[in-house]
Design an enzyme around this catalytic site. Structure first.
Site, PDB file in Angstrom:
ATOM      1  N   ASN A  13     -50.196 -48.723 -87.415  1.00 17.15           N
ATOM      2  CA  ASN A  13     -48.876 -48.456 -87.890  1.00 17.15           C
ATOM      3  C   ASN A  13     -48.783 -48.027 -89.220  1.00 17.15           C
ATOM      4  O   ASN A  13     -49.123 -48.622 -90.224  1.00 17.15           O
ATOM      5  CB  ASN A  13     -48.466 -50.119 -87.921  1.00 17.15           C
ATOM      6  CG  ASN A  13     -46.627 -50.491 -88.182  1.00 17.15           C
ATOM      7  OD1 ASN A  13     -46.386 -51.432 -88.345  1.00 17.15           O
ATOM      8  ND2 ASN A  13     -46.068 -49.435 -87.745  1.00 17.15           N
ATOM      9  N   ASN A  66     -37.160 -46.828 -91.971  1.00 19.29           N
ATOM     10  CA  ASN A  66     -37.652 -46.666 -90.580  1.00 19.29           C
ATOM     11  C   ASN A  66     -37.803 -45.205 -90.515  1.00 19.29           C
ATOM     12  O   ASN A  66     -37.132 -44.322 -91.008  1.00 19.29           O
ATOM     13  CB  ASN A  66     -36.926 -47.343 -89.528  1.00 19.29           C
ATOM     14  CG  ASN A  66     -37.060 -48.809 -89.421  1.00 19.29           C
ATOM     15  OD1 ASN A  66     -38.341 -49.254 -89.522  1.00 19.29           O
ATOM     16  ND2 ASN A  66     -36.007 -49.589 -89.311  1.00 19.29           N
ATOM     17  N   CYS A  75     -41.326 -55.755 -93.533  1.00 17.18           N
ATOM     18  CA  CYS A  75     -42.333 -54.956 -92.774  1.00 17.18           C
ATOM     19  C   CYS A  75     -43.600 -55.604 -93.146  1.00 17.18           C
ATOM     20  O   CYS A  75     -44.079 -55.537 -94.085  1.00 17.18           O
ATOM     21  CB  CYS A  75     -42.336 -53.557 -93.171  1.00 17.18           C
ATOM     22  SG  CYS A  75     -43.509 -52.605 -92.357  1.00 17.18           S
ATOM     23  N   GLY A  76     -44.043 -56.394 -92.021  1.00 19.42           N
ATOM     24  CA  GLY A  76     -45.415 -57.022 -92.040  1.00 19.42           C
ATOM     25  C   GLY A  76     -46.643 -56.094 -92.464  1.00 19.42           C
ATOM     26  O   GLY A  76     -47.507 -56.175 -93.473  1.00 19.42           O
ATOM     27  N   HIS A 166     -36.253 -60.237 -84.016  1.00 21.26           N
ATOM     28  CA  HIS A 166     -37.254 -60.185 -83.040  1.00 21.26           C
ATOM     29  C   HIS A 166     -36.739 -60.772 -81.765  1.00 21.26           C
ATOM     30  O   HIS A 166     -36.359 -62.090 -81.895  1.00 21.26           O
ATOM     31  CB  HIS A 166     -38.343 -60.463 -83.473  1.00 21.26           C
ATOM     32  CG  HIS A 166     -39.207 -59.721 -84.710  1.00 21.26           C
ATOM     33  ND1 HIS A 166     -39.801 -58.693 -84.392  1.00 21.26           N
ATOM     34  CD2 HIS A 166     -39.171 -60.014 -86.013  1.00 21.26           C
ATOM     35  CE1 HIS A 166     -40.355 -58.245 -85.623  1.00 21.26           C
ATOM     36  NE2 HIS A 166     -39.744 -59.063 -86.608  1.00 21.26           N
ATOM     37  N   GLU A 215     -40.081 -51.082 -81.539  1.00 19.57           N
ATOM     38  CA  GLU A 215     -39.726 -51.484 -82.564  1.00 19.57           C
ATOM     39  C   GLU A 215     -38.209 -50.759 -82.964  1.00 19.57           C
ATOM     40  O   GLU A 215     -37.863 -49.752 -82.479  1.00 19.57           O
ATOM     41  CB  GLU A 215     -40.456 -50.866 -83.978  1.00 19.57           C
ATOM     42  CG  GLU A 215     -41.415 -52.099 -84.154  1.00 19.57           C
ATOM     43  CD  GLU A 215     -42.262 -51.420 -85.508  1.00 19.57           C
ATOM     44  OE1 GLU A 215     -41.647 -50.757 -86.539  1.00 19.57           O
ATOM     45  OE2 GLU A 215     -43.593 -51.558 -85.509  1.00 19.57           O
ATOM     46  N   ARG A 216     -37.337 -51.794 -83.540  1.00 16.47           N
ATOM     47  CA  ARG A 216     -35.844 -51.223 -84.035  1.00 16.47           C
ATOM     48  C   ARG A 216     -36.119 -49.959 -85.100  1.00 16.47           C
ATOM     49  O   ARG A 216     -37.125 -49.977 -85.676  1.00 16.47           O
ATOM     50  CB  ARG A 216     -35.043 -52.239 -84.562  1.00 16.47           C
ATOM     51  CG  ARG A 216     -33.980 -51.982 -85.156  1.00 16.47           C
ATOM     52  CD  ARG A 216     -33.240 -53.155 -86.106  1.00 16.47           C
ATOM     53  NE  ARG A 216     -33.929 -53.475 -87.043  1.00 16.47           N
ATOM     54  CZ  ARG A 216     -33.591 -54.476 -88.104  1.00 16.47           C
ATOM     55  NH1 ARG A 216     -32.522 -54.971 -87.938  1.00 16.47           N
ATOM     56  NH2 ARG A 216     -34.271 -54.646 -89.263  1.00 16.47           N
ATOM     57  N   CYS A 224     -47.218 -54.547 -85.088  1.00 14.89           N
ATOM     58  CA  CYS A 224     -45.985 -54.839 -85.743  1.00 14.89           C
ATOM     59  C   CYS A 224     -46.275 -56.100 -86.322  1.00 14.89           C
ATOM     60  O   CYS A 224     -46.415 -57.181 -85.574  1.00 14.89           O
ATOM     61  CB  CYS A 224     -44.765 -54.940 -84.938  1.00 14.89           C
ATOM     62  SG  CYS A 224     -43.361 -55.503 -85.512  1.00 14.89           S
ATOM     63  N   GLY A 227     -43.493 -58.694 -86.011  1.00 15.49           N
ATOM     64  CA  GLY A 227     -43.438 -58.988 -84.594  1.00 15.49           C
ATOM     65  C   GLY A 227     -44.703 -59.960 -84.274  1.00 15.49           C
ATOM     66  O   GLY A 227     -44.442 -60.900 -83.521  1.00 15.49           O
TER      67      GLY A 227
END
Ligand code: ZDP
Length: 279
Positions: A13, A66, A75-76, A166, A215-216, A224, A227
């Site tokens: 990611n 994004n 954002c993880g 989510h 992902e949105r 994610c 997520g």
């Protein structure tokens, strides 16, 4: 003006990190972010992340766009990359291993571990429909195994916010899901006024699950972080998972814990620098 950037990824990611310490406004606009994220005409990334001066007593502030130019709350995987990026920026002057980062989802704390992994205190999950937000159920109810019609099929969905929204569905085989077809239909479903990140989870055992994500604002990604945290929380809520589990994503594995002591979610995984360049 030339802008320096560094490319990082967390399990594939990938993000363009920008040193934005000199200003409290991002030095790249959402429209420029769309162009930079383009994999053919730009640098290529799932998003652009800015390291801004801290607000409300935090060490730094994170903002992220994004790849479609929209701005998520959190954002993880990105905040693991940000922790590593800040350590790299501070260099010799660095005197801590963890940073309090102000985000639109509250203060999030990444910690650089001795083994090179980054462990993040992701805060409390939010479970009420009104907090997600979703109109599946009334504002004060949790959304656990609720029916949702998408693409002519009824899915049983569980909704969790990790600051960003989510929608989690447990399936017998994640490989059989045609993500590119149904992902956008979940993302833009009228049940989700802020759109939604969509995760499909296959439970291998109570402490090991496989996940694929739409992902949105970014589409299919290799991982994610928020997520994976939301999926573990949904796994506990539905009785599928233990409070500590490995989440296997196409890009690799994250360790997730929903702490029984403080109810916070902890995520541990890698963050890797790839290259530096100039715009
Ligand atoms: O909420 C959203 O709009 C997501 N696309 C934000 C990014 C989430 C991410 N994949 C993560 O790791 O949490 C970066």
């Amino acid at each position: 003006m030339a802008i320096e950037f560094t490319k990082y990824h967390g399990l594939g990611n990938d993000f363009i990190l920008v040193d934005n310490r000199a200003s409290s406004l991002p030095v790249v606009t959402p429209d420029q972010a769309i162009k930079l994220c383009d994999r053919h005409f730009g640098i290529g990334a799932d998003g652009v992340i800015f390291a801004l001066p801290g607000e409300n007593g935090a060490d730094y502030t994170m903002r992220i766009f994004n790849s479609d130019g929209s701005e998520p709350e959190m954002c993880g995987n990105g905040i693991r990359c940000l922790g590593r990026f800040i350590a790299d920026l501070e260099g010799e002057s660095r005197h801590k291993d963890s940073y309090r980062i102000h985000t639109l989802a509250g203060v999030i704390t990444p910690q650089l571990m001795a083994d090179g992994q980054v462990k993040v205190d992701m805060g409390l999950p939010r479970l009420l429909a009104g907090e997600i937000p979703t109109n599946l159920g009334t504002a004060e109810t949790k959304v656990i195994n609720q029916p949702l019609e998408v693409a002519g099929k009824t899915w049983e969905v569980t909704c969790v916010s990790m600051g960003n929204p989510h929608c989690i569905t447990f399936v017998s085989d994640v490989a059989a899901i045609s993500l590119e077809t149904i992902g956008p239909k979940f993302e833009h479903h009228p049940a989700f006024p802020q759109r939604i990140n969509t995760e499909f989870i296959q439970v291998v055992s109570r402490d090991y699950v496989k996940m694929r994500v739409w992902e949105r604002g970014a589409g299919i990604t290799l991982a994610c972080g928020t997520g994976a945290c939301a999926a573990l929380v949904a796994g506990v809520l539905t009785g599928n998972c233990d409070a500590i589990a490995t989440v296997e994503l196409p890009g690799g594995c994250l360790q997730i814990e929903w702490s029984e002591i403080d109810q916070r979610v902890y995520m541990t995984g890698p963050a890797q620098r790839v290259f530096t360049g100039q715009l």
